[in-house]
Design an enzyme around this catalytic site. Sequence first.
Site, PDB file in Angstrom:
ATOM      1  N   GLU A  22      19.503  33.809  17.245  1.00  0.00           N
ATOM      2  CA  GLU A  22      18.453  33.868  16.215  1.00  0.00           C
ATOM      3  C   GLU A  22      19.027  33.935  14.795  1.00  0.00           C
ATOM      4  O   GLU A  22      18.578  33.236  13.903  1.00  0.00           O
ATOM      5  CB  GLU A  22      17.594  35.117  16.433  1.00  0.00           C
ATOM      6  CG  GLU A  22      16.602  35.010  17.571  1.00  0.00           C
ATOM      7  CD  GLU A  22      15.413  34.123  17.223  1.00  0.00           C
ATOM      8  OE1 GLU A  22      15.204  33.844  16.029  1.00  0.00           O
ATOM      9  OE2 GLU A  22      14.727  33.697  18.166  1.00  0.00           O
ATOM     10  N   ASP A 246     -18.127  34.876 -13.137  1.00  0.00           N
ATOM     11  CA  ASP A 246     -19.456  35.278 -12.672  1.00  0.00           C
ATOM     12  C   ASP A 246     -19.555  36.770 -12.448  1.00  0.00           C
ATOM     13  O   ASP A 246     -18.553  37.468 -12.327  1.00  0.00           O
ATOM     14  CB  ASP A 246     -19.717  34.641 -11.296  1.00  0.00           C
ATOM     15  CG  ASP A 246     -20.060  33.184 -11.427  1.00  0.00           C
ATOM     16  OD1 ASP A 246     -20.389  32.753 -12.531  1.00  0.00           O
ATOM     17  OD2 ASP A 246     -20.001  32.489 -10.383  1.00  0.00           O
ATOM     18  N   LYS A 268     -25.170  36.866 -14.218  1.00  0.00           N
ATOM     19  CA  LYS A 268     -26.499  37.418 -14.462  1.00  0.00           C
ATOM     20  C   LYS A 268     -26.423  38.928 -14.310  1.00  0.00           C
ATOM     21  O   LYS A 268     -26.067  39.441 -13.258  1.00  0.00           O
ATOM     22  CB  LYS A 268     -27.478  36.849 -13.447  1.00  0.00           C
ATOM     23  CG  LYS A 268     -27.611  35.361 -13.531  1.00  0.00           C
ATOM     24  CD  LYS A 268     -28.782  34.896 -12.693  1.00  0.00           C
ATOM     25  CE  LYS A 268     -28.969  33.402 -12.812  1.00  0.00           C
ATOM     26  NZ  LYS A 268     -28.113  32.630 -11.946  1.00  0.00           N
ATOM     27  N   GLY A 299     -17.549  33.036  -7.517  1.00  0.00           N
ATOM     28  CA  GLY A 299     -17.507  33.717  -6.224  1.00  0.00           C
ATOM     29  C   GLY A 299     -17.474  32.698  -5.088  1.00  0.00           C
ATOM     30  O   GLY A 299     -18.015  31.601  -5.205  1.00  0.00           O
ATOM     31  N   MET A 381     -28.410  34.415  -0.578  1.00  0.00           N
ATOM     32  CA  MET A 381     -29.483  34.770  -1.521  1.00  0.00           C
ATOM     33  C   MET A 381     -30.807  34.984  -0.802  1.00  0.00           C
ATOM     34  O   MET A 381     -31.850  34.489  -1.233  1.00  0.00           O
ATOM     35  CB  MET A 381     -29.624  33.673  -2.590  1.00  0.00           C
ATOM     36  CG  MET A 381     -28.378  33.547  -3.455  1.00  0.00           C
ATOM     37  SD  MET A 381     -28.405  32.169  -4.593  1.00  0.00           S
ATOM     38  CE  MET A 381     -27.976  30.811  -3.533  1.00  0.00           C
TER      39      MET A 381
HETATM   40  N1  SAH Z   1     -20.432  30.251  -4.187  1.00  0.00           N
HETATM   41  C1  SAH Z   1     -20.680  31.465  -3.458  1.00  0.00           C
HETATM   42  C2  SAH Z   1     -22.142  31.755  -3.248  1.00  0.00           C
HETATM   43  C3  SAH Z   1     -22.871  32.094  -4.513  1.00  0.00           C
HETATM   44  S1  SAH Z   1     -24.543  32.421  -4.220  1.00  0.00           S
HETATM   45  C4  SAH Z   1     -19.956  31.369  -2.106  1.00  0.00           C
HETATM   46  O1  SAH Z   1     -19.445  30.292  -1.742  1.00  0.00           O
HETATM   47  O2  SAH Z   1     -19.871  32.362  -1.405  1.00  0.00           O
HETATM   48  C5  SAH Z   1     -24.582  34.163  -4.152  1.00  0.00           C
HETATM   49  C6  SAH Z   1     -24.843  34.633  -2.728  1.00  0.00           C
HETATM   50  O3  SAH Z   1     -23.648  34.604  -1.994  1.00  0.00           O
HETATM   51  C7  SAH Z   1     -25.313  36.065  -2.645  1.00  0.00           C
HETATM   52  O4  SAH Z   1     -26.697  36.158  -2.859  1.00  0.00           O
HETATM   53  C8  SAH Z   1     -24.945  36.404  -1.215  1.00  0.00           C
HETATM   54  O5  SAH Z   1     -25.895  35.862  -0.316  1.00  0.00           O
HETATM   55  C9  SAH Z   1     -23.664  35.641  -1.044  1.00  0.00           C
HETATM   56  N2  SAH Z   1     -22.486  36.499  -1.273  1.00  0.00           N
HETATM   57  C10 SAH Z   1     -21.533  36.336  -2.192  1.00  0.00           C
HETATM   58  N3  SAH Z   1     -20.595  37.281  -2.090  1.00  0.00           N
HETATM   59  C11 SAH Z   1     -20.955  38.068  -1.069  1.00  0.00           C
HETATM   60  C12 SAH Z   1     -20.400  39.230  -0.445  1.00  0.00           C
HETATM   61  N4  SAH Z   1     -19.257  39.758  -0.881  1.00  0.00           N
HETATM   62  N5  SAH Z   1     -21.056  39.773   0.595  1.00  0.00           N
HETATM   63  C13 SAH Z   1     -22.193  39.254   1.058  1.00  0.00           C
HETATM   64  N6  SAH Z   1     -22.766  38.158   0.509  1.00  0.00           N
HETATM   65  C14 SAH Z   1     -22.156  37.586  -0.526  1.00  0.00           C
END
Ligand code: SAH
Length: 471
Positions: A22, A246, A268, A299, A381
Amino acid sequence: MRYFPLFLDLDNRKAVIVGGGEEALRKARLMLKTKAVIHVVAPALHDELLGYLREGRLAWAGKRFHPALLDDAAIVYSADDDLHEDVWVAARARGIPVNAVDDAALSTFITPSIIDRDPVVVAIGTEGTAPVLGMGLRSKIEALLPQTLGKLAIAASGLRDHVAERVPHGNRRRSFWQRYFFGSIRDSFLAGDTKTYTYELEAALIDDSSPSVGRVSLVGAGPGDPELLTLKAQRKLQEADVIVYDRLIGPGILELARRDAVRIPVGKKPFAPSPKQSEINAILIREAKAGRYVVRLKGGDPYIFGRGGEEQAALIAEGIAVDVVPGITAALGCASSIGLPLTQRGQNRAITLLTGASEDGLADHDWKALARPGQAFAIYMGVNAAGDISAALLDAGIDHKTPVTVVENGTLVNERVMMCSIGSLWETLALNGVEGPAIIYVGLTPAKTSADILPFPARDETGHQVLRAVS
Ligand code: SAH
């Protein structure tokens, strides 16, 4: 400093590895990165070494070690404990640098931790004091250096004469190379955007003071846990001049950004006026046109319920280059992190990602199709419209016992998991006071996780709380 760092030219030089196991393999893999002529000496070879032998990438110089095997060698590794002494004596007699694996006393050099972006190579050493520290530093630097950095260095070397002809020596040329390696030229090169690269390069050759066009990366930050960022996202955060982010982006992620980057929140906020999409687009355009490198941090994944497509279109319409870094979308991240398989043999062959909300309340879906047995879907959402969603599904004939899992603040320290049925969804959310971002999974059965086999709830320490509100 007891050990002096240097880079040894092994092109076409003989490198000997004594041993066939190894450890020998590890050294061989390192040596194979060079153009050394590798000689292995061992009674038997590891399968992978045999593979390299068959491919002609190394030679099996003998079964038994004897000193003459080291003649004309540039470097030797002893990877056989029983032979360290013999190898050391033979190597010293010939003035060859020698390393005995895990035996500093019988070594004249040590091998650093290496980050390979050939021809750019970073070597880290702790003189044997703290190997774990060395490895940790290595992975941090690994994450910072783009995979294509070596190609950038090669491209630069191909340009050197041309630049020497066109750009006067001194400050002016230095600042050209600064812009090449650390500014907009590099950004477009690494993004694989040949057109902008050529444009930026020409602009810098003509006049170094000409304004550069900035560029924008739409970067997915994953569901929340900073460790779920991709290496590319992390690197871009280190490079950004401006970060537009965001509300869902937590402080742990922003901490990974360059200290002096300008941060612009556009999320928001409750009870506060939130920027409209057109205003966010305007900020991105303004910053990029000022020549800055903008990271638009979103996110999850930028293209999943993230309006990434709209931002991209707005930037492209203004002639601004954009690239997109994928992220782990919430539906995937939250499920895996709690042990909820999104597809399972015998359960579901498809999974739908859908939004619960639209601009005017409940999103429009084919509820009849979703209510059919065997359907599985993840609702983004969906918290505010949860009552309407379950009513629509029940109206469409879904079995009211269909399993539902809700993950709030998934992958974060305040994550909560709730299990119920579609018939009791609204009640479960209300009773638990769900306020954070949450994903609602319908039609999936959780797998047993290690939390289920622990003798008592051990999750409290990490802040994870598991509620099992079953209808
Ligand atoms: N672009 C993001 C989604 C944005 S919309 C993605 O791909 O994940 C925002 C929604 O994402 C929230 O209302 C929730 O439903 C979900 N979300 C994002 N982060 C989250 C988390 N840590 N835990 C649970 N739901 C999450």
